[in-house]
Design a protein around this motif. Sequence first.
Motif, short mmCIF file in Angstrom:
data_model
loop_
_atom_site.label_atom_id
_atom_site.label_comp_id
_atom_site.label_asym_id
_atom_site.label_seq_id
_atom_site.Cartn_x
_atom_site.Cartn_y
_atom_site.Cartn_z
N UNK A 144 0.81 -1.22 0.00
CA UNK A 144 0.00 0.00 0.00
C UNK A 144 0.85 1.27 0.00
N UNK A 145 2.14 1.13 -0.26
CA UNK A 145 3.03 2.28 -0.27
C UNK A 145 2.99 2.96 -1.64
N UNK A 146 1.88 3.62 -1.91
CA UNK A 146 1.69 4.34 -3.18
C UNK A 146 1.07 5.70 -2.86
N UNK A 147 1.18 6.61 -3.81
CA UNK A 147 0.66 7.97 -3.64
C UNK A 147 -0.84 7.97 -3.93
N UNK A 148 -1.62 7.78 -2.87
CA UNK A 148 -3.08 7.77 -2.99
C UNK A 148 -3.67 7.94 -1.61
N UNK A 149 -4.88 8.47 -1.56
CA UNK A 149 -5.61 8.55 -0.30
C UNK A 149 -5.89 7.11 0.17
N UNK A 150 -5.67 6.86 1.45
CA UNK A 150 -5.89 5.52 1.97
C UNK A 150 -7.31 5.41 2.55
N UNK A 151 -7.94 4.29 2.27
CA UNK A 151 -9.27 4.01 2.80
C UNK A 151 -9.18 2.74 3.65
N UNK A 152 -9.40 2.88 4.93
CA UNK A 152 -9.31 1.74 5.83
C UNK A 152 -10.63 0.98 5.91
N UNK A 153 -10.54 -0.34 5.89
CA UNK A 153 -11.75 -1.17 6.04
C UNK A 153 -11.95 -1.62 7.48
N UNK A 154 -11.24 -1.00 8.42
CA UNK A 154 -11.28 -1.46 9.82
C UNK A 154 -12.69 -1.48 10.41
N UNK A 155 -13.53 -0.52 10.02
CA UNK A 155 -14.89 -0.46 10.57
C UNK A 155 -15.87 -1.34 9.82
#
Length: 360
Positions: A35-46
């Motif tokens: 996931x080490x790329x230039x992009x907004x991260x979206x977590x699926x934790x919830x």
Amino acid sequence: MSAVLTPASFDELAEAVRSTPRLLAIGAGTKPRLSSVDAVKLSTAKLSGISEYDPSEFTFTTAAGTPVREIAAALAERGQYLPFDPMLMDAGSTLGGAVASGLSGPGRFRFGGLRDFILGVRFVDGTGRLLRMGGKVVKNAAGFDLPKFFVGSLGRFGVLAEITFKVFPRPASALTLRLAAGTLDTAVQILTEAANSRFEFDAIDIAPDEPGVLARLAAPAEALDPLIREVFARWPGEALSESAAETTWARLREFHWSDPNTPLIKVALSPAAVVPLGQAAQSLESTRMHLSAGGNVAYISLGATEQATELDERLQKLSLSAMSLRGRAPLWLGAHPRPAIAQAVKQALDPTNRFPTLDN
């Protein structure tokens, strides 16, 4: 870079995708290089929790952010399990992250990898649509088997929301043998012979810094003793205690043997390429290697970050493909063919490249 997005429902997930020009889903971060790329991260934790589980049908459906260890615990209560030995389970790996990375453990040798157990997915594509592909039953033969394309896709096709898997009954008993081998050449010979023997080993691995070949048998308890005698008549060795076996397999599954500060590389290979790859790895100082799934995959922990370039060159000469799981190294190393169908699926599901490309 903006804060990590944390949708708490599938509707919020779809809206987050529609409102973000470039993003990438992440799970627990147990394989950070992916996931080490230039992009907004979206977590699926919830997005967590098992929504359906039918032990009589050997299937379950769960949200993508559910930790694999929670799934394993629920299955164990009903005498069932995921036989491909999910990696990094204790570290907190989510099922969505496991699918996206495509990592399978030692059990892949006998039972097949993660790809062979996925039945269906719900996901949000690059246009923000919440789609369902596949089904929730084992006997599902209708249409194009798109769910399997999400295995190893690294989040480049869409954001997984929900996943359906099939499971197996847990074996009545299991025993791990360590078959003696003084050199890598000898170990590979034993591994190859064992893989083609009639014993139907549950797993066959060569662990780093351990003598011999690890071979796991799963059968009713009364059948194990005669099997062990026959195995040792062909390949001398020893049987590990239950606690020693559990520790050994957990060490491999969680990458406890690897250096957390240097790149960790997964290499796809065949048993015929094991010795040349081993020689290439041994030529790099302090580098260690775990051979898994009967010699069809290797995990290499480099001795230093700078060795990634050297390993890349050696892999190219051997025509082997590799992927970095951790550390400061290129995402892809060695030969890296890109099937036309992968690009076609990417174009169909993410026509505007909202998610990172397949090559970064």
